[in-house]
Design a protein around this motif. Structure first.
Motif, PDB file in Angstrom:
ATOM      1  N   ILE A 168     -16.778  -8.904  -2.997  1.00 46.59           N
ATOM      2  CA  ILE A 168     -15.772  -9.961  -3.156  1.00 46.59           C
ATOM      3  C   ILE A 168     -14.636  -9.469  -4.050  1.00 46.59           C
ATOM      4  O   ILE A 168     -13.455  -9.647  -3.736  1.00 46.59           O
ATOM      5  CB  ILE A 168     -16.410 -11.235  -3.756  1.00 46.59           C
ATOM      6  N   LEU A 169     -14.982  -8.818  -5.167  1.00 45.42           N
ATOM      7  CA  LEU A 169     -13.938  -8.338  -6.070  1.00 45.42           C
ATOM      8  C   LEU A 169     -13.076  -7.277  -5.392  1.00 45.42           C
ATOM      9  O   LEU A 169     -11.857  -7.254  -5.554  1.00 45.42           O
ATOM     10  CB  LEU A 169     -14.560  -7.786  -7.353  1.00 45.42           C
ATOM     11  N   ALA A 170     -13.709  -6.411  -4.596  1.00 45.68           N
ATOM     12  CA  ALA A 170     -12.964  -5.360  -3.906  1.00 45.68           C
ATOM     13  C   ALA A 170     -12.006  -5.969  -2.896  1.00 45.68           C
ATOM     14  O   ALA A 170     -10.824  -5.598  -2.836  1.00 45.68           O
ATOM     15  CB  ALA A 170     -13.930  -4.405  -3.222  1.00 45.68           C
ATOM     16  N   VAL A 171     -12.498  -6.932  -2.102  1.00 43.47           N
ATOM     17  CA  VAL A 171     -11.636  -7.535  -1.091  1.00 43.47           C
ATOM     18  C   VAL A 171     -10.493  -8.288  -1.756  1.00 43.47           C
ATOM     19  O   VAL A 171      -9.343  -8.217  -1.314  1.00 43.47           O
ATOM     20  CB  VAL A 171     -12.453  -8.470  -0.174  1.00 43.47           C
ATOM     21  N   SER A 172     -10.793  -8.968  -2.882  1.00 43.76           N
ATOM     22  CA  SER A 172      -9.703  -9.717  -3.510  1.00 43.76           C
ATOM     23  C   SER A 172      -8.681  -8.755  -4.100  1.00 43.76           C
ATOM     24  O   SER A 172      -7.494  -9.049  -4.142  1.00 43.76           O
ATOM     25  CB  SER A 172     -10.234 -10.704  -4.546  1.00 43.76           C
ATOM     26  N   ARG A 173      -9.134  -7.582  -4.526  1.00 45.50           N
ATOM     27  CA  ARG A 173      -8.152  -6.596  -4.988  1.00 45.50           C
ATOM     28  C   ARG A 173      -7.269  -6.147  -3.821  1.00 45.50           C
ATOM     29  O   ARG A 173      -6.057  -6.038  -3.943  1.00 45.50           O
ATOM     30  CB  ARG A 173      -8.878  -5.399  -5.596  1.00 45.50           C
ATOM     31  N   ALA A 174      -7.898  -5.919  -2.660  1.00 47.45           N
ATOM     32  CA  ALA A 174      -7.134  -5.448  -1.502  1.00 47.45           C
ATOM     33  C   ALA A 174      -6.136  -6.505  -1.035  1.00 47.45           C
ATOM     34  O   ALA A 174      -5.027  -6.183  -0.627  1.00 47.45           O
ATOM     35  CB  ALA A 174      -8.091  -5.078  -0.369  1.00 47.45           C
ATOM     36  N   ILE A 175      -6.528  -7.787  -1.110  1.00 42.95           N
ATOM     37  CA  ILE A 175      -5.622  -8.848  -0.653  1.00 42.95           C
ATOM     38  C   ILE A 175      -4.341  -8.856  -1.474  1.00 42.95           C
ATOM     39  O   ILE A 175      -3.255  -9.085  -0.957  1.00 42.95           O
ATOM     40  CB  ILE A 175      -6.321 -10.231  -0.751  1.00 42.95           C
ATOM     41  N   GLY A 176      -4.449  -8.593  -2.780  1.00 47.80           N
ATOM     42  CA  GLY A 176      -3.271  -8.679  -3.637  1.00 47.80           C
ATOM     43  C   GLY A 176      -2.438  -7.417  -3.685  1.00 47.80           C
ATOM     44  O   GLY A 176      -1.396  -7.387  -4.308  1.00 47.80           O
ATOM     45  N   GLU A 177      -2.907  -6.364  -3.034  1.00 49.46           N
ATOM     46  CA  GLU A 177      -2.265  -5.059  -3.176  1.00 49.46           C
ATOM     47  C   GLU A 177      -1.032  -4.945  -2.287  1.00 49.46           C
ATOM     48  O   GLU A 177      -1.099  -5.268  -1.094  1.00 49.46           O
ATOM     49  CB  GLU A 177      -3.288  -3.985  -2.805  1.00 49.46           C
ATOM     50  N   ALA A 178       0.094  -4.532  -2.853  1.00 53.04           N
ATOM     51  CA  ALA A 178       1.310  -4.375  -2.063  1.00 53.04           C
ATOM     52  C   ALA A 178       1.836  -2.950  -2.098  1.00 53.04           C
ATOM     53  O   ALA A 178       2.366  -2.460  -1.098  1.00 53.04           O
ATOM     54  CB  ALA A 178       2.390  -5.324  -2.563  1.00 53.04           C
ATOM     55  N   ALA A 179       1.668  -2.257  -3.231  1.00 51.92           N
ATOM     56  CA  ALA A 179       2.346  -0.975  -3.422  1.00 51.92           C
ATOM     57  C   ALA A 179       2.050   0.045  -2.312  1.00 51.92           C
ATOM     58  O   ALA A 179       2.983   0.593  -1.726  1.00 51.92           O
ATOM     59  CB  ALA A 179       1.984  -0.404  -4.784  1.00 51.92           C
ATOM     60  N   PRO A 180       0.761   0.307  -1.976  1.00 52.38           N
ATOM     61  CA  PRO A 180       0.530   1.334  -0.962  1.00 52.38           C
ATOM     62  C   PRO A 180       1.076   0.930   0.400  1.00 52.38           C
ATOM     63  O   PRO A 180       1.464   1.801   1.187  1.00 52.38           O
ATOM     64  CB  PRO A 180      -0.991   1.480  -0.924  1.00 52.38           C
ATOM     65  N   ALA A 239      -9.784  -7.853   7.587  1.00 51.61           N
ATOM     66  CA  ALA A 239     -10.828  -7.569   8.566  1.00 51.61           C
ATOM     67  C   ALA A 239     -11.079  -6.060   8.628  1.00 51.61           C
ATOM     68  O   ALA A 239     -12.224  -5.593   8.522  1.00 51.61           O
ATOM     69  CB  ALA A 239     -10.412  -8.105   9.935  1.00 51.61           C
ATOM     70  N   ILE A 240      -9.999  -5.291   8.750  1.00 49.71           N
ATOM     71  CA  ILE A 240     -10.157  -3.832   8.883  1.00 49.71           C
ATOM     72  C   ILE A 240     -10.761  -3.243   7.605  1.00 49.71           C
ATOM     73  O   ILE A 240     -11.703  -2.437   7.649  1.00 49.71           O
ATOM     74  CB  ILE A 240      -8.792  -3.177   9.194  1.00 49.71           C
ATOM     75  N   THR A 241     -10.227  -3.680   6.456  1.00 54.83           N
ATOM     76  CA  THR A 241     -10.708  -3.134   5.190  1.00 54.83           C
ATOM     77  C   THR A 241     -12.190  -3.452   4.969  1.00 54.83           C
ATOM     78  O   THR A 241     -12.981  -2.587   4.602  1.00 54.83           O
ATOM     79  CB  THR A 241      -9.881  -3.691   4.021  1.00 54.83           C
ATOM     80  N   THR A 242     -12.555  -4.726   5.201  1.00 59.31           N
ATOM     81  CA  THR A 242     -13.950  -5.106   4.972  1.00 59.31           C
ATOM     82  C   THR A 242     -14.879  -4.365   5.920  1.00 59.31           C
ATOM     83  O   THR A 242     -15.926  -3.856   5.508  1.00 59.31           O
ATOM     84  CB  THR A 242     -14.121  -6.628   5.159  1.00 59.31           C
ATOM     85  N   LEU A 243     -14.491  -4.293   7.199  1.00 58.09           N
ATOM     86  CA  LEU A 243     -15.369  -3.656   8.187  1.00 58.09           C
ATOM     87  C   LEU A 243     -15.566  -2.167   7.910  1.00 58.09           C
ATOM     88  O   LEU A 243     -16.581  -1.590   8.295  1.00 58.09           O
ATOM     89  CB  LEU A 243     -14.797  -3.842   9.599  1.00 58.09           C
ATOM     90  N   THR A 244     -14.595  -1.533   7.259  1.00 58.02           N
ATOM     91  CA  THR A 244     -14.752  -0.104   6.983  1.00 58.02           C
ATOM     92  C   THR A 244     -15.294   0.144   5.574  1.00 58.02           C
ATOM     93  O   THR A 244     -16.229   0.925   5.403  1.00 58.02           O
ATOM     94  CB  THR A 244     -13.410   0.633   7.147  1.00 58.02           C
ATOM     95  N   ALA A 245     -14.734  -0.537   4.592  1.00 56.11           N
ATOM     96  CA  ALA A 245     -15.093  -0.206   3.203  1.00 56.11           C
ATOM     97  C   ALA A 245     -16.512  -0.636   2.864  1.00 56.11           C
ATOM     98  O   ALA A 245     -17.209   0.063   2.120  1.00 56.11           O
ATOM     99  CB  ALA A 245     -14.097  -0.843   2.236  1.00 56.11           C
ATOM    100  N   VAL A 246     -16.970  -1.780   3.393  1.00 57.77           N
ATOM    101  CA  VAL A 246     -18.289  -2.268   3.004  1.00 57.77           C
ATOM    102  C   VAL A 246     -19.411  -1.332   3.483  1.00 57.77           C
ATOM    103  O   VAL A 246     -20.217  -0.877   2.671  1.00 57.77           O
ATOM    104  CB  VAL A 246     -18.503  -3.725   3.464  1.00 57.77           C
ATOM    105  N   PRO A 247     -19.471  -1.014   4.804  1.00 59.27           N
ATOM    106  CA  PRO A 247     -20.560  -0.108   5.194  1.00 59.27           C
ATOM    107  C   PRO A 247     -20.485   1.259   4.516  1.00 59.27           C
ATOM    108  O   PRO A 247     -21.510   1.758   4.026  1.00 59.27           O
ATOM    109  CB  PRO A 247     -20.387   0.033   6.714  1.00 59.27           C
ATOM    110  N   ILE A 248     -19.288   1.836   4.442  1.00 62.63           N
ATOM    111  CA  ILE A 248     -19.184   3.173   3.854  1.00 62.63           C
ATOM    112  C   ILE A 248     -19.522   3.129   2.363  1.00 62.63           C
ATOM    113  O   ILE A 248     -20.278   3.964   1.855  1.00 62.63           O
ATOM    114  CB  ILE A 248     -17.768   3.761   4.064  1.00 62.63           C
ATOM    115  N   GLY A 249     -18.962   2.133   1.667  1.00 56.70           N
ATOM    116  CA  GLY A 249     -19.184   2.055   0.221  1.00 56.70           C
ATOM    117  C   GLY A 249     -20.640   1.812  -0.124  1.00 56.70           C
ATOM    118  O   GLY A 249     -21.202   2.472  -1.010  1.00 56.70           O
TER     119      GLY A 249
END
Lengths: 314, 298
Positions: free
Chosen positions: B212-224, B87-97
């Motif tokens: 969609i591709l960006a959000v799916s990348r964020a869902i799988g991300e653990a390292a950061p 929710a946080i990532t989509t709400l921030t990354a989509v408008p800014i990007g």
């Protein structure tokens, strides 16, 4: 024309002017807001560089850069402490190099098959399916390397393999970057003009000869750029490596043993409770800076090469 | 006559048979190597299903993770953490990007600064995710004092996927023909009206694919998230943006790292849930792109 008449005539006119000014102000605000959003990327880069350099400088106040970059022993948590980053770089390149050994032949072959052999229908299925490989999270690859590749593939072949080993990580990271190579090379191959191929076919060349002696050389810079971008991804890969490659920093060329990469070190250090401000904590930033500079250099070279290849045919 | 044939064949030997044969062998080799990736994918998914399918249950989705009793462990907190992060990532990354892409394609003058931003975004896309974690650790966690909260995590993922959203949106905007913009301007539309009502709708499918591709990348991300110290065995669901959290990939990592083999089954079950979210998202993105290419509006 008297003033009175002018004013009366212009009453709707004033409204229009004000509306126009309002529209202009709105346009300008939107322009500015969009510009600020575009600047976020610059701010991010500046932030990354600033954070890495600031904390690394404190680290280098205690450890000389000569010891850091040329030392062959990495043991920041034991006494006496050693801060030679070479073992971590060695681990990183063992995994990334191994990944390229897997990904380059497979990725190139897939790209040739996609652009030169596959029918449009097969291509429409094969290309996105290959790209799924890049969409699977790296933690899943790590799980697979650790619970399948090592015990069921590597150990039956090489019984002396460690539970954690560079080879298993290299194999899964290699698979992960196949789509990077295959998609970019496919694009590069398809950018080669049809006329070149047709000229060769007219001289009765076979598809093999056309692919390897016409298309391949014409797309060299695209291939090089694809391999470099894949290399940068492999260097920066964290989770799969942290799970499968282990965490023993050492200088070795044996892929069947436990190694530690730069990324795995950073992950391991942050999992433990290292208090901020200590030199151990600062190693995260010094290693991070090294990692950042390396991937940045590889990426920039790749962009350069790619630009040149685009200029040839556009 | 026979002499002439002998001479010509000694000067020029087409060796057609041999060349054809090696050509066919090469085609087969290329096909087999391209199938290697698919075979790997099949084995990976098969293995995960084999290990984890029997561990999937309602209990698995609604229980909190347990360090002691694998049979009672679940992914409730991880699943909610992932939902919060998304929710946080989509709400921030989509408008800014998207806004950044609109600026670069529709507004930006051709000057040095614009060129720098272009170059910079391309390079940011290649920065390892763990470096974003280090940035987040220093800026969000310590400087802004957001601590290891789900807000810190979401903002880091936002920065991580911003280049993906921006690059995809730029490509989508670039594909919209000039004539559409010129038609709008000719009717007296302002620049923003043109973008808002004509260019953006035309570019929407491409932008959606990128999102969609960006959000799916964020869902799988653990390292950061591991770098900022997201905790693993969390027995609560975040109720606000400043709560501690865990996420699916982090929980999977913790279970994979655990020494008892039962936990590997839990990790596999977690992976099934994760891939159950990601693979359909990928499929939708591919389908949108494919239908876009087939329609070819212009």
């Amino acid at each position: 024309m008297s003033d009175g008449v002018g004013l009366r005539a212009c009453r709707p006119c004033v409204g229009a002017i004000m509306a126009k000014a309002l529209v202009k102000a709105k346009e300008r605000t939107i322009h500015l807001a969009l510009f600020v959003c575009a600047l976020v990327s610059i701010v991010t880069t500046v932030g990354i560089v600033w954070v890495l350099i600031k904390e690394s400088l404190e680290f280098f106040a205690h450890v000389s850069p000569i010891e850091f970059f040329l030392g062959t022993k990495w043991a920041p948590s034991f006494f006496p402490q050693h801060f030679g980053v070479l073992p971590l770089i060695c681990g990183t390149f063992l995994v990334a190099g191994g990944a390229l050994v897997v990904a380059v032949p497979v990725g190139l072959a897939a790209a040739i098959y996609l652009s030169e052999y596959a029918s449009p229908g097969l291509r429409r299925i094969l290309k996105p399916t290959l790209e799924v490989l890049a969409g699977i999270p790296s933690v899943v690859y790590g799980f697979f390397a650790f619970t399948f590749v090592t015990p069921y593939v590597l150990r039956p072949l090489f019984p002396e393999t460690d539970i954690f080993n560079a080879a298993s990580a290299a194999i899964v990271v290699g698979v992960m970057i196949i789509p990077t190579i295959s998609s970019l090379c496919d694009d590069a191959f398809r950018a080669v003009p049809r006329s070149l191929r047709e000229a060769a076919y007219a001289l009765s060349a076979t598809r093999l000869e056309v692919s390897t002696r016409v298309v391949f050389p014409a797309a060299t810079s695209g291939i090089v750029a694809a391999i470099l971008l894949a290399l940068a991804r492999a260097i920066g890969e964290t989770m799969a490596v942290a799970i499968a490659a282990g965490n023993l920093a050492k200088l070795t060329a044996n892929p069947l043993t436990n190694v530690q990469t730069m990324t795995a070190y950073i992950a391991q250090k942050s999992l433990g409770d290292t208090p901020a401000g200590t030199i151990e904590y600062q190693t995260i930033f010094a290693v991070g800076l090294t990692l950042f500079l390396m991937t940045m250099a590889v990426n920039v070279i790749a962009q350069r090469v790619l630009k040149r290849f685009r200029e040839v045919y556009e | 006559m026979t002499g002439a044939t002998a001479v010509s064949s000694s000067l020029f030997m087409p060796r057609v048979q041999r060349r054809r044969r090696s050509g066919r062998a090469f085609e087969l080799l290329c096909m087999l190597l391209s199938l290697f990736g698919l075979a790997f994918l099949a084995v990976l998914i098969g293995r995960v299903l084999w290990e984890g399918a029997s561990w999937i249950s309602v209990k698995f989705l609604t229980n909190f993770p347990s360090q002691m009793f694998p049979e009672n462990a679940g992914i409730k907190s991880a699943l909610w953490g992932t939902i919060w992060l998304m929710a946080i990532t989509t709400l921030t990354a989509v408008p800014i990007g998207v806004a950044a892409a609109v600026y670069l394609e529709e507004y930006a003058p051709r000057n040095r600064l614009t060129k720098l931003i272009h170059f910079n975004i391309t390079n940011l896309a290649g920065v390892p995710s763990i470096v974003y974690g280090i940035l987040g650790l220093a800026v969000f966690v310590r400087w802004f004092r957001l601590d290891r909260s789900v807000l810190s995590g979401g903002l880091i993922l936002c920065l991580l996927v911003l280049p993906v959203v921006t690059i995809a949106s730029r490509e989508a905007l670039l594909a919209v023909p000039k004539s559409i913009r010129e038609a709008a301007y000719a009717l007296g539309a302002t620049r923003w009206q043109t973008v808002r009502w004509h260019v953006l709708p035309a570019a929407l499918p491409g932008i959606m694919t990128g999102i969609i591709l960006a959000v799916s990348r964020a869902i799988g991300e653990a390292a950061p998230l591991i770098i900022i110290g997201a905790v693993t065995y969390v027995a609560f669901v975040p109720t606000g943006p400043l709560d501690y959290f865990t996420a699916l990939p982090i929980q999977i990592y913790a279970w994979t790292d655990a020494s008892q083999p039962e936990f590997h089954h839990l990790a596999a079950a977690g992976i099934i849930v994760l891939l159950g979210i990601l693979l359909p998202m990928n499929a939708v993105a591919v389908a949108v792109r494919a239908s876009q290419q087939r329609k070819k509006l212009w």
